[in-house]
Design an enzyme around this catalytic site. Sequence first.
Site, PDB file in Angstrom:
ATOM      1  N   ASP A  64       4.805   3.363   5.573  1.00 23.62           N
ATOM      2  CA  ASP A  64       4.866   2.296   4.584  1.00 23.62           C
ATOM      3  C   ASP A  64       6.314   1.910   4.264  1.00 23.62           C
ATOM      4  O   ASP A  64       7.255   2.602   4.657  1.00 23.62           O
ATOM      5  CB  ASP A  64       4.117   2.696   3.289  1.00 23.62           C
ATOM      6  CG  ASP A  64       4.350   4.137   2.869  1.00 23.62           C
ATOM      7  OD1 ASP A  64       5.353   4.729   3.313  1.00 23.62           O
ATOM      8  OD2 ASP A  64       3.541   4.673   2.097  1.00 23.62           O
ATOM      9  N   ASN A 130      -2.571  10.426  -7.802  1.00 19.70           N
ATOM     10  CA  ASN A 130      -3.859   9.736  -7.955  1.00 19.70           C
ATOM     11  C   ASN A 130      -4.665   9.741  -6.658  1.00 19.70           C
ATOM     12  O   ASN A 130      -5.647   9.021  -6.529  1.00 19.70           O
ATOM     13  CB  ASN A 130      -3.631   8.291  -8.427  1.00 19.70           C
ATOM     14  CG  ASN A 130      -2.797   7.476  -7.434  1.00 19.70           C
ATOM     15  OD1 ASN A 130      -2.459   7.961  -6.349  1.00 19.70           O
ATOM     16  ND2 ASN A 130      -2.475   6.250  -7.790  1.00 19.70           N
ATOM     17  N   HIS A 132      -3.559   8.803  -3.667  1.00 22.92           N
ATOM     18  CA  HIS A 132      -3.223   7.792  -2.648  1.00 22.92           C
ATOM     19  C   HIS A 132      -2.667   8.455  -1.391  1.00 22.92           C
ATOM     20  O   HIS A 132      -2.072   9.534  -1.459  1.00 22.92           O
ATOM     21  CB  HIS A 132      -2.291   6.695  -3.198  1.00 22.92           C
ATOM     22  CG  HIS A 132      -0.866   7.088  -3.429  1.00 22.92           C
ATOM     23  ND1 HIS A 132      -0.117   6.600  -4.482  1.00 22.92           N
ATOM     24  CD2 HIS A 132      -0.004   7.885  -2.739  1.00 22.92           C
ATOM     25  CE1 HIS A 132       1.104   7.084  -4.425  1.00 22.92           C
ATOM     26  NE2 HIS A 132       1.196   7.870  -3.372  1.00 22.92           N
ATOM     27  N   GLU A 137      -3.717   2.783  -2.634  1.00 23.17           N
ATOM     28  CA  GLU A 137      -3.993   3.199  -4.004  1.00 23.17           C
ATOM     29  C   GLU A 137      -5.501   3.248  -4.258  1.00 23.17           C
ATOM     30  O   GLU A 137      -6.285   2.723  -3.447  1.00 23.17           O
ATOM     31  CB  GLU A 137      -3.336   2.196  -4.964  1.00 23.17           C
ATOM     32  CG  GLU A 137      -1.809   2.126  -4.852  1.00 23.17           C
ATOM     33  CD  GLU A 137      -1.091   3.251  -5.578  1.00 23.17           C
ATOM     34  OE1 GLU A 137      -1.626   4.383  -5.648  1.00 23.17           O
ATOM     35  OE2 GLU A 137       0.026   3.006  -6.071  1.00 23.17           O
TER      36      GLU A 137
HETATM   37  C1  F6R Z   1       5.151   7.629   1.296  1.00 19.67           C
HETATM   38  C2  F6R Z   1       3.770   8.104   1.216  1.00 19.67           C
HETATM   39  C3  F6R Z   1       3.202   8.489  -0.103  1.00 19.67           C
HETATM   40  C4  F6R Z   1       3.787   9.826  -0.580  1.00 19.67           C
HETATM   41  C5  F6R Z   1       3.218  10.185  -1.945  1.00 19.67           C
HETATM   42  C6  F6R Z   1       3.786  11.489  -2.455  1.00 19.67           C
HETATM   43  O1  F6R Z   1       5.491   7.330   2.637  1.00 19.67           O
HETATM   44  O2  F6R Z   1       3.104   8.176   2.209  1.00 19.67           O
HETATM   45  O3  F6R Z   1       1.801   8.592  -0.014  1.00 19.67           O
HETATM   46  O4  F6R Z   1       3.450  10.818   0.352  1.00 19.67           O
HETATM   47  O5  F6R Z   1       3.498   9.167  -2.860  1.00 19.67           O
HETATM   48  O6  F6R Z   1       5.128  11.367  -2.730  1.00 19.67           O
HETATM   49  P1  F6R Z   1       5.988  12.654  -3.106  1.00 19.67           P
HETATM   50  O7  F6R Z   1       6.054  13.477  -1.892  1.00 19.67           O
HETATM   51  O8  F6R Z   1       7.341  12.082  -3.490  1.00 19.67           O
HETATM   52  O9  F6R Z   1       5.289  13.321  -4.230  1.00 19.67           O
END
Ligand code: F6R
Length: 238
Positions: A64, A130, A132, A137
């Site tokens: 992403d 959450n 995701h 989301e």
């Molecule tokens: C970003 C992604 C997101 C993160 C998630 C957790 O490329 O894929 O799904 O893995 O937001 O982020 P952290 O590791 O910062 O808690």
Amino acid sequence: MRIIQCDSKEEAVSTVASMLLEKIESKPNSVIGLATGRTMEPVYAQLVKSGPDKFKKTFFFMLDEYVGLPLNHPSSFKHYIKSHLINPLGLLESQFSFPPAHLSEGASHYETSIKESGGIDFQLLGIGKNGHIGFNEPGSEKNSRTRIVKLTNETIEANRDQFVDKNIPTDALSMGIGTILEGKSLVLLATGKSKADAIKYLMNHHDDPSCPVTFLKNHPHFTLVLDPEAASKINLNI
Ligand code: F6R
């Protein structure tokens, strides 16, 4: 779903790094999907320690990217992976494909590039509080493809400290759940107690749009790697 419950965060990180390296050793020209975020930083640090030679034939797709950031903005995911993996290993930027968040046709271009690569052999994933995955989301559909998504306030707040100017975008271009599910093997690393509720929910639900990670549960090669804190609300012994 295979679950690997580790005795420490370090062991969970090493387990995931080793799985990725084993994939590349068995198939040097693997196509690897990479996530960003704090969880992945120690994984990339470990891959960097293994040296650049193994990665010479590997191709990478990023999951992403924020929409609306200038190219190479210090808080972009492109900048993240350059500083955590590409530059320390001396890899070529041409070995990476980045979601073209600046193009109006970016989503379909990205889907085409993934298909033309032969598909993702190994997809590394983190998880939001959450549930995701990527930036899919709650409310995302199982068959969703790469598209522009709106970030929830919770995600914006969770990532605010990654932005020097505190001006965080509200949209991102993310691989869809359907896109992710086409990966041949999926490995999700969850560390820290902030992920424990989402992991507990995953144990008890499947195909639930309110917690997108549940869509992965029936993938034939989905491995969940947990540290003790992320696993603290589940009991695998009953
Ligand atoms: C970003 C992604 C997101 C993160 C998630 C957790 O490329 O894929 O799904 O893995 O937001 O982020 P952290 O590791 O910062 O808690």
